[in-house]
Each structure stands twice: as C-alpha cells, then as structure tokens.
Design an enzyme around this catalytic site. Structure first.
Site, PDB file in Angstrom:
ATOM      1  N   SER A 140       0.865  -1.190   0.000  1.00 41.36           N
ATOM      2  CA  SER A 140       0.000   0.000   0.000  1.00 41.36           C
ATOM      3  C   SER A 140       0.895   1.231   0.000  1.00 41.36           C
ATOM      4  O   SER A 140       2.042   1.166   0.454  1.00 41.36           O
ATOM      5  CB  SER A 140      -0.864   0.008   1.270  1.00 41.36           C
ATOM      6  OG  SER A 140      -1.519   1.247   1.420  1.00 41.36           O
ATOM      7  N   TYR A 153      -1.506  -1.119  10.211  1.00 39.33           N
ATOM      8  CA  TYR A 153      -1.650  -1.299   8.761  1.00 39.33           C
ATOM      9  C   TYR A 153      -0.408  -0.720   8.076  1.00 39.33           C
ATOM     10  O   TYR A 153       0.207  -1.350   7.216  1.00 39.33           O
ATOM     11  CB  TYR A 153      -2.925  -0.591   8.293  1.00 39.33           C
ATOM     12  CG  TYR A 153      -3.308  -0.841   6.847  1.00 39.33           C
ATOM     13  CD1 TYR A 153      -4.108  -1.934   6.505  1.00 39.33           C
ATOM     14  CD2 TYR A 153      -2.885   0.012   5.826  1.00 39.33           C
ATOM     15  CE1 TYR A 153      -4.480  -2.170   5.188  1.00 39.33           C
ATOM     16  CE2 TYR A 153      -3.250  -0.212   4.506  1.00 39.33           C
ATOM     17  CZ  TYR A 153      -4.052  -1.302   4.187  1.00 39.33           C
ATOM     18  OH  TYR A 153      -4.410  -1.525   2.873  1.00 39.33           O
TER      19      TYR A 153
HETATM   20  N1  LIG Z   1      -8.921  -0.479  -1.267  1.00 39.30           N
HETATM   21  C1  LIG Z   1      -7.866   0.283  -1.028  1.00 39.30           C
HETATM   22  O1  LIG Z   1      -7.944   1.526  -1.021  1.00 39.30           O
HETATM   23  C2  LIG Z   1      -6.507  -0.365  -0.803  1.00 39.30           C
HETATM   24  C3  LIG Z   1      -5.378   0.464  -0.811  1.00 39.30           C
HETATM   25  C4  LIG Z   1      -4.123  -0.099  -0.601  1.00 39.30           C
HETATM   26  C5  LIG Z   1      -4.004  -1.465  -0.395  1.00 39.30           C
HETATM   27  N2  LIG Z   1      -5.118  -2.254  -0.374  1.00 39.30           N
HETATM   28  C6  LIG Z   1      -4.936  -3.689  -0.144  1.00 39.30           C
HETATM   29  O2  LIG Z   1      -5.533  -4.386  -1.211  1.00 39.30           O
HETATM   30  C7  LIG Z   1      -5.812  -5.721  -0.787  1.00 39.30           C
HETATM   31  C8  LIG Z   1      -7.191  -6.108  -1.253  1.00 39.30           C
HETATM   32  O3  LIG Z   1      -8.157  -5.321  -0.594  1.00 39.30           O
HETATM   33  P1  LIG Z   1      -9.470  -4.724  -1.310  1.00 39.30           P
HETATM   34  O4  LIG Z   1      -9.374  -3.259  -1.219  1.00 39.30           O
HETATM   35  O5  LIG Z   1      -9.674  -5.366  -2.615  1.00 39.30           O
HETATM   36  O6  LIG Z   1     -10.584  -5.149  -0.237  1.00 39.30           O
HETATM   37  P2  LIG Z   1     -11.752  -6.231  -0.280  1.00 39.30           P
HETATM   38  O7  LIG Z   1     -12.330  -6.230   1.095  1.00 39.30           O
HETATM   39  O8  LIG Z   1     -12.650  -5.999  -1.431  1.00 39.30           O
HETATM   40  O9  LIG Z   1     -10.970  -7.595  -0.549  1.00 39.30           O
HETATM   41  C9  LIG Z   1     -10.147  -8.192   0.430  1.00 39.30           C
HETATM   42  C10 LIG Z   1     -10.405  -9.677   0.410  1.00 39.30           C
HETATM   43  O10 LIG Z   1      -9.503 -10.296   1.334  1.00 39.30           O
HETATM   44  C11 LIG Z   1     -10.219 -11.309   2.007  1.00 39.30           C
HETATM   45  N3  LIG Z   1      -9.594 -11.622   3.290  1.00 39.30           N
HETATM   46  C12 LIG Z   1      -9.500 -10.846   4.388  1.00 39.30           C
HETATM   47  N4  LIG Z   1      -8.887 -11.522   5.378  1.00 39.30           N
HETATM   48  C13 LIG Z   1      -8.571 -12.749   4.879  1.00 39.30           C
HETATM   49  C14 LIG Z   1      -7.931 -13.897   5.419  1.00 39.30           C
HETATM   50  N5  LIG Z   1      -7.481 -13.935   6.679  1.00 39.30           N
HETATM   51  N6  LIG Z   1      -7.766 -14.968   4.626  1.00 39.30           N
HETATM   52  C15 LIG Z   1      -8.241 -14.971   3.358  1.00 39.30           C
HETATM   53  N7  LIG Z   1      -8.866 -13.922   2.797  1.00 39.30           N
HETATM   54  C16 LIG Z   1      -9.037 -12.827   3.562  1.00 39.30           C
HETATM   55  C17 LIG Z   1     -11.615 -10.758   2.166  1.00 39.30           C
HETATM   56  O11 LIG Z   1     -12.557 -11.791   2.401  1.00 39.30           O
HETATM   57  C18 LIG Z   1     -11.829 -10.045   0.856  1.00 39.30           C
HETATM   58  O12 LIG Z   1     -12.444 -10.876  -0.112  1.00 39.30           O
HETATM   59  C19 LIG Z   1      -5.610  -5.728   0.731  1.00 39.30           C
HETATM   60  O13 LIG Z   1      -4.360  -6.307   1.026  1.00 39.30           O
HETATM   61  C20 LIG Z   1      -5.596  -4.262   1.090  1.00 39.30           C
HETATM   62  O14 LIG Z   1      -4.867  -4.003   2.261  1.00 39.30           O
HETATM   63  C21 LIG Z   1      -6.371  -1.729  -0.580  1.00 39.30           C
END
Ligand SMILES: NC(=O)c1ccc[n+]([C@@H]2O[C@H](COP(=O)([O-])OP(=O)(O)OC[C@H]3O[C@@H](n4cnc5c(N)ncnc54)[C@H](O)[C@@H]3O)[C@@H](O)[C@H]2O)c1
Length: 283
Positions: A140, A153
């Site tokens: 991130s 985080y």
């Molecule tokens: N959305 C943002 O702004 C953003 C920014 C930077 C980084 N990220 C990172 O992107 C990645 C994906 O997140 P997203 O934004 O698509 O969110 P999201 O909630 O749509 O998807 C995250 C997925 O991870 C799964 N998950 C959570 N804990 C888990 C576990 N212990 N085991 C297996 N699966 C698990 C959830 O069920 C979900 O389907 C994450 O690592 C998040 O930290 C997101």
C-alpha cells in the site's frame, strides 16, 4: 493471444475488490486461476461467474496449512504455478496506539504480513523447481509514508515491501521474481469500511457511490482508483513483459504520492514567476 496464455495463478483475497478484478483480468488474458478467500459465499459466486478456468478454495491466510493447501490445489488441478498474488487483507486495528490490544496486534499482523509470508514460502519451492515464477503481493502507499493509514496497517505494509525486496534477492537465483504493488485509494468494500459477505458487498457499492465525488476531488488525477487499475499492474508483473523486474514496489495511486492536487496548491507554486536573481553588490 492472451498475455498469460497457459499460466496458472493463485490469488488470495480473490473473492472481492482488487483480487476479484485481477482474477477476471488474468482469466481474460488466458490464465487459469485458483482463488483463495475466507468469504466462501462471495468466493464461490466470483469463481462461478469467471467460468471453468477459475476455482475457489476456502482459505484463511493466517493458517499456514490452508495456504499450503491452496498452492497444492493449483498444482493438482492445473499442473503448475506461475503466479501467486498475495492480496488478502483488511483494515486491521485502528485508533490511538495505547488503545490497541495485543490480540488486535496479532490478528492484524497475521493477516497482512504473515499471510503474505506464507504465500511466498509455499509458492517458492514450486517456482524454484520450475525455474520461473512471479510472486506479487499487495502492499500500500501506507507502507511508504506515515499519516495515511492506521498504525499497524502502515507498519505491516512497510514490512510487505521490505519482505518483497529481501525474498526477491534470494529467488532471483532461480529466475523467480518477487514484486509488490502499492495501491492508493481504491473503490472496494475494504475502502468503504463494510463487513464481509454478500450484504457487505452491496452496502459497499452504495457507500462508494456516495463518497466518490469527494474522493475524486482529493486525487491529483481527478478520479478514484478502481480495482481494475491494480489488476492491470498485477497483469504486467505476472506477465513476461516484466521478466527483468524483481524486488520492485510499484506505486499505482493516480499521483497521490506526488502531493496535494495541483489545482489546490498555493498560487506561488502554480503561477508563473520571473526568476529572482541574486546579484552580488557591484555587479
Ligand atoms: N482499497 C484500497 O484503497 C486499498 C489500498 C491499498 C491497499 N489495499 C490492499 O488491497 C488488498 C485487497 O483489498 P481490497 O481493497 O480489494 O478489499 P476487499 O475487502 O474488497 O478484498 C479483500 C479480500 O480479502 C479477504 N480476506 C480478508 N482476510 C482474509 C484472510 N485472513 N484470509 C483470506 N482472505 C481474507 C476478504 O474476504 C476479501 O475478499 C488488501 O491487502 C488491502 O490491504 C487496498
């Protein structure tokens, strides 16, 4: 011809958001994909929608044996492993440092860092034996600067970047590449702060529709990031187009890390000014 024809990928957190968009793009580009996620109902629905080259396996990335089983399933079902996208994540513990319990610390680090470590650990032997492979993890922009995300985080994502660089150094010997992506603000259920499950997915859409105009205005490039923006970066890192890139943290943030949007900067910066020359006396 697809950019991932014949390749096999594992995507954790592939039921929703960035992971689901990446699974869809990888399949469109010719790959077979095994999605691992804690959300069984949403994961089955995503895999069903993506067709027979996509399978769902329930997986909690904090459990080493489940991550190992996910990798095994990909190899058993599709015969090899070319890509693992360690992407599962959540917001983790929030609030002032003194309010965070030891249990909250453990679960935050377990999902965001240990889950990535397990993915690297169990993909590495398969990829080393093949003499090729691409390990991608979702870090991130919070891992690059303080003050954007919650304490743990931020620390966990910085550690993902560091682990990426360190493991890349080792696996370069066997032509296995290790990179990570640093997304900015992406319109997903996580960003909308919604609970997991189908109901959470729907509620997230409504929240995202509401907050989108404000978020767009806060971005240098005038729009929010979408899951597909990150999926395209993952596609590049998964494909042979990036065959000499390893140990890299790719920022995909619509310019957020360049600073305040130009339209909001002070006029001394945005208006043209003649250079004020320093002239020593007598010249
Ligand atoms: N959305 C943002 O702004 C953003 C920014 C930077 C980084 N990220 C990172 O992107 C990645 C994906 O997140 P997203 O934004 O698509 O969110 P999201 O909630 O749509 O998807 C995250 C997925 O991870 C799964 N998950 C959570 N804990 C888990 C576990 N212990 N085991 C297996 N699966 C698990 C959830 O069920 C979900 O389907 C994450 O690592 C998040 O930290 C997101």
């Amino acid at each position: 011809m697809g950019r991932l024809d014949g390749k096999v990928a594992v995507i954790t957190g592939g039921a929703s958001g960035i992971g689901a968009a990446t699974a869809e793009l990888f399949i469109a580009e010719g790959a077979s994909v095994v999605i691992g996620d804690m959300q069984a109902e949403v994961g089955e629905e995503t895999a069903g929608r993506l067709g027979e080259r996509c399978a769902f396996v329930p997986c909690d990335v904090t459990k080493e044996e489940q991550v190992a089983a996910l990798v095994d399933e990909a190899v058993k079902r599709f015969g090899r492993l070319d890509v693992i996208f360690n992407n599962a994540g959540f917001g983790g513990a929030m609030g002032p440092v003194e309010s965070i319990s030891s249990e909250d610390y453990d679960i935050t680090m377990d999902v965001l860092l240990k889950g990535v470590f397990y993915g690297m650990k169990h993909a590495a032997p398969v990829m080393k034996a093949q003499g090729s492979g691409s390990i991608i993890s979702t870090a991130s922009i919070c891992g690059l600067t303080a003050g954007v995300g919650a304490h743990l985080y931020t620390a966990a994502k910085a550690a993902v970047i560091s682990l990426t660089e360190s493991v890349a150094n080792e696996l370069a010997e066997q032509a296995v590449r290790v990179n990570c992506i640093c997304p900015g603000f992406i319109a997903t259920p996580l960003f909308a702060g919604k609970p997991l499950g189908s109901a959470g997915q729907e509620a997230a859409q409504a929240t995202l529709d509401k907050i989108r105009p404000k978020q767009e205005n806060a971005q240098p490039m005038h729009r929010m990031g979408e899951p597909l923006d990150i999926a395209k970066a993952a596609l590049f890192l998964a494909s042979d187009d990036s065959e000499w890139i390893t140990g890299h943290a790719m920022v995909v943030d619509g310019g957020f890390m360049t600073g305040k949007p130009w339209r909001k900067q002070a006029s001394w910066l945005t208006e043209p000014h003649p250079i004020r020359l320093y002239r020593p006396e007598g010249r």
